[in-house]
Write a protein that holds these residues in place. Structure first.
Motif, PDB file in Angstrom:
ATOM      1  N   HIS A 289       0.824  -1.215   0.000  1.00  0.00           N
ATOM      2  CA  HIS A 289       0.000   0.000   0.000  1.00  0.00           C
ATOM      3  C   HIS A 289       0.856   1.263   0.000  1.00  0.00           C
ATOM      4  N   LYS A 290       0.200   2.406   0.039  1.00  0.00           N
ATOM      5  CA  LYS A 290       0.898   3.689  -0.066  1.00  0.00           C
ATOM      6  C   LYS A 290       1.876   3.921   1.084  1.00  0.00           C
ATOM      7  N   GLY A 291       1.636   3.344   2.240  1.00  0.00           N
ATOM      8  CA  GLY A 291       2.596   3.447   3.339  1.00  0.00           C
ATOM      9  C   GLY A 291       3.885   2.707   3.008  1.00  0.00           C
ATOM     10  N   HIS A 292       3.765   1.508   2.462  1.00  0.00           N
ATOM     11  CA  HIS A 292       4.944   0.759   2.025  1.00  0.00           C
ATOM     12  C   HIS A 292       5.662   1.516   0.912  1.00  0.00           C
ATOM     13  N   GLU A 293       4.869   2.053   0.000  1.00  0.00           N
ATOM     14  CA  GLU A 293       5.437   2.821  -1.112  1.00  0.00           C
ATOM     15  C   GLU A 293       6.244   4.005  -0.579  1.00  0.00           C
ATOM     16  N   TYR A 294       5.724   4.669   0.470  1.00  0.00           N
ATOM     17  CA  TYR A 294       6.434   5.792   1.086  1.00  0.00           C
ATOM     18  C   TYR A 294       7.796   5.338   1.615  1.00  0.00           C
ATOM     19  N   VAL A 295       7.843   4.182   2.263  1.00  0.00           N
ATOM     20  CA  VAL A 295       9.111   3.691   2.819  1.00  0.00           C
ATOM     21  C   VAL A 295      10.102   3.425   1.690  1.00  0.00           C
ATOM     22  N   VAL A 296       9.662   2.749   0.632  1.00  0.00           N
ATOM     23  CA  VAL A 296      10.573   2.441  -0.473  1.00  0.00           C
ATOM     24  C   VAL A 296      11.040   3.739  -1.143  1.00  0.00           C
ATOM     25  N   ARG A 297      10.144   4.681  -1.330  1.00  0.00           N
ATOM     26  CA  ARG A 297      10.548   5.973  -1.921  1.00  0.00           C
ATOM     27  C   ARG A 297      11.549   6.700  -1.019  1.00  0.00           C
ATOM     28  N   SER A 298      11.388   6.576   0.284  1.00  0.00           N
ATOM     29  CA  SER A 298      12.333   7.192   1.231  1.00  0.00           C
ATOM     30  C   SER A 298      13.710   6.555   1.102  1.00  0.00           C
ATOM     31  N   ILE A 299      13.748   5.249   0.937  1.00  0.00           N
ATOM     32  CA  ILE A 299      15.013   4.537   0.750  1.00  0.00           C
ATOM     33  C   ILE A 299      15.713   5.060  -0.508  1.00  0.00           C
ATOM     34  N   ILE A 300      14.977   5.146  -1.590  1.00  0.00           N
ATOM     35  CA  ILE A 300      15.546   5.610  -2.861  1.00  0.00           C
ATOM     36  C   ILE A 300      15.984   7.066  -2.753  1.00  0.00           C
ATOM     37  N   LYS A 301      15.158   7.891  -2.119  1.00  0.00           N
ATOM     38  CA  LYS A 301      15.461   9.326  -1.976  1.00  0.00           C
ATOM     39  C   LYS A 301      16.771   9.542  -1.213  1.00  0.00           C
ATOM     40  N   LYS A 302      17.057   8.668  -0.269  1.00  0.00           N
ATOM     41  CA  LYS A 302      18.295   8.778   0.501  1.00  0.00           C
ATOM     42  C   LYS A 302      19.491   8.176  -0.239  1.00  0.00           C
ATOM     43  N   GLY A 303      19.254   7.668  -1.460  1.00  0.00           N
ATOM     44  CA  GLY A 303      20.349   7.161  -2.286  1.00  0.00           C
ATOM     45  C   GLY A 303      20.686   5.694  -2.074  1.00  0.00           C
ATOM     46  N   TYR A 304      19.789   4.951  -1.468  1.00  0.00           N
ATOM     47  CA  TYR A 304      20.011   3.532  -1.218  1.00  0.00           C
ATOM     48  C   TYR A 304      19.281   2.695  -2.267  1.00  0.00           C
ATOM     49  N   LYS A 305      19.809   1.523  -2.545  1.00  0.00           N
ATOM     50  CA  LYS A 305      19.122   0.536  -3.378  1.00  0.00           C
ATOM     51  C   LYS A 305      18.213  -0.276  -2.447  1.00  0.00           C
ATOM     52  N   PRO A 306      16.920  -0.318  -2.729  1.00  0.00           N
ATOM     53  CA  PRO A 306      16.011  -1.054  -1.841  1.00  0.00           C
ATOM     54  C   PRO A 306      16.149  -2.573  -1.961  1.00  0.00           C
ATOM     55  N   ILE A 307      16.180  -3.224  -0.806  1.00  0.00           N
ATOM     56  CA  ILE A 307      16.025  -4.671  -0.718  1.00  0.00           C
ATOM     57  C   ILE A 307      14.730  -4.888   0.056  1.00  0.00           C
ATOM     58  N   ILE A 308      13.737  -5.406  -0.625  1.00  0.00           N
ATOM     59  CA  ILE A 308      12.424  -5.629  -0.029  1.00  0.00           C
ATOM     60  C   ILE A 308      12.314  -7.108   0.303  1.00  0.00           C
TER      61      ILE A 308
ATOM     62  N   GLU B  83     -13.066  -2.417   0.583  1.00  0.00           N
ATOM     63  CA  GLU B  83     -12.607  -1.987  -0.730  1.00  0.00           C
ATOM     64  C   GLU B  83     -12.547  -0.460  -0.851  1.00  0.00           C
ATOM     65  N   ASN B  84     -13.458   0.260  -0.208  1.00  0.00           N
ATOM     66  CA  ASN B  84     -13.419   1.730  -0.265  1.00  0.00           C
ATOM     67  C   ASN B  84     -12.172   2.275   0.432  1.00  0.00           C
ATOM     68  N   TYR B  85     -11.842   1.714   1.590  1.00  0.00           N
ATOM     69  CA  TYR B  85     -10.615   2.086   2.296  1.00  0.00           C
ATOM     70  C   TYR B  85      -9.404   1.759   1.422  1.00  0.00           C
ATOM     71  N   ALA B  86      -9.461   0.599   0.786  1.00  0.00           N
ATOM     72  CA  ALA B  86      -8.363   0.158  -0.083  1.00  0.00           C
ATOM     73  C   ALA B  86      -8.145   1.139  -1.219  1.00  0.00           C
ATOM     74  N   LYS B  87      -9.213   1.557  -1.852  1.00  0.00           N
ATOM     75  CA  LYS B  87      -9.109   2.454  -3.005  1.00  0.00           C
ATOM     76  C   LYS B  87      -8.384   3.746  -2.628  1.00  0.00           C
ATOM     77  N   GLU B  88      -8.585   4.181  -1.386  1.00  0.00           N
ATOM     78  CA  GLU B  88      -7.946   5.407  -0.891  1.00  0.00           C
ATOM     79  C   GLU B  88      -6.461   5.196  -0.578  1.00  0.00           C
ATOM     80  N   HIS B  89      -6.084   3.997  -0.183  1.00  0.00           N
ATOM     81  CA  HIS B  89      -4.734   3.752   0.346  1.00  0.00           C
ATOM     82  C   HIS B  89      -3.848   2.879  -0.534  1.00  0.00           C
ATOM     83  N   LEU B  90      -4.316   2.573  -1.736  1.00  0.00           N
ATOM     84  CA  LEU B  90      -3.519   1.798  -2.684  1.00  0.00           C
ATOM     85  C   LEU B  90      -3.235   2.638  -3.915  1.00  0.00           C
ATOM     86  N   ASP B  91      -2.073   2.405  -4.508  1.00  0.00           N
ATOM     87  CA  ASP B  91      -1.804   2.980  -5.822  1.00  0.00           C
ATOM     88  C   ASP B  91      -2.909   2.496  -6.759  1.00  0.00           C
TER      89      ASP B  91
END
Length: 183
Positions: free
Chosen positions: A19-38, A159-167
């Motif tokens: 979800h968008k929270g996970h996406e935020y973490v991965v984007r933060s990793i990339i923004k700091k110049g790290y290669k993400p390992i998920i 599903e309505n909550y999902a639509k708000e919090h998923l890409d």
């Protein structure tokens, strides 16, 4: 392009779904110049809490990020073995452990009591293991509003909550899979 001097940012989760929270973490990793390992936990568990296979979760993540490392991380009640599995996965990509940073956010229900290397940990998040082993840990709670957590349980049930919090692409794929009809 990533180079040999690359630092790696590790995130561990079940991503049921991603979800968008996970996406935020991965984007933060990339923004700091790290290669993400998920590291995707519970890769072979199928139940109400874990409805998506490892392959489907990997597919969803790759819909958003095309240059990340995605690895399965088996569940293990023996924390020593679990930690060794994490090191084994990391060492597939670098032997230089000083290049590894764990990126985390701590939810209150993630705290546990466990034994690692003969030491009892009481009511702490498992990230304490990585801190005690000398890894850098970046707690993203310091950079976000702690009251804005996205709950994957709610995504799976509403599903309505999902639509708000998923890409949007992930939401559509899950809908195509009949994701909300499974509960």
């Amino acid at each position: 392009m990533w180079d040999v001097n690359m630092k790696y940012g590790v995130i561990i989760g079940r991503f049921q779904p991603f979800h968008k929270g996970h996406e935020y973490v991965v984007r933060s990793i990339i923004k700091k110049g790290y290669k993400p390992i998920i590291m995707i936990g519970s890769p072979n568990v199928k139940n109400e809490k874990n409805p998506l296979s490892f392959e489907k979760r990997k597919e969803l993540i790759e819909m958003i990020f095309d240059d990340v490392i995605i690895e399965p991380l088996e569940d293990n009640e023996n924390w020593d073995i679990w930690y060794e599995d994490i090191l084994r996965i990391i060492k597939k990509h670098t032997d230089e452990l000083e290049k590894i940073t764990f990126f985390i956010h701590i939810k209150s229900n993630d705290k546990d009591t466990f034994i690692f290397k003969g030491k009892e940990y009481k009511g702490v998040h498992y990230v304490k293991i990585f801190e005690d082993e000398g890894f850098e840990v970046i707690n993203l709670d310091k950079f976000t509003n702690k009251n804005q957590y996205i709950h994957a349980t709610d995504i799976r049930k509403d599903e309505n909550y999902a639509k708000e919090h998923l890409d949007e692409k992930i939401y559509k794929r899950l809908k195509d899979w009949g994701f909300w009809g499974n509960f």
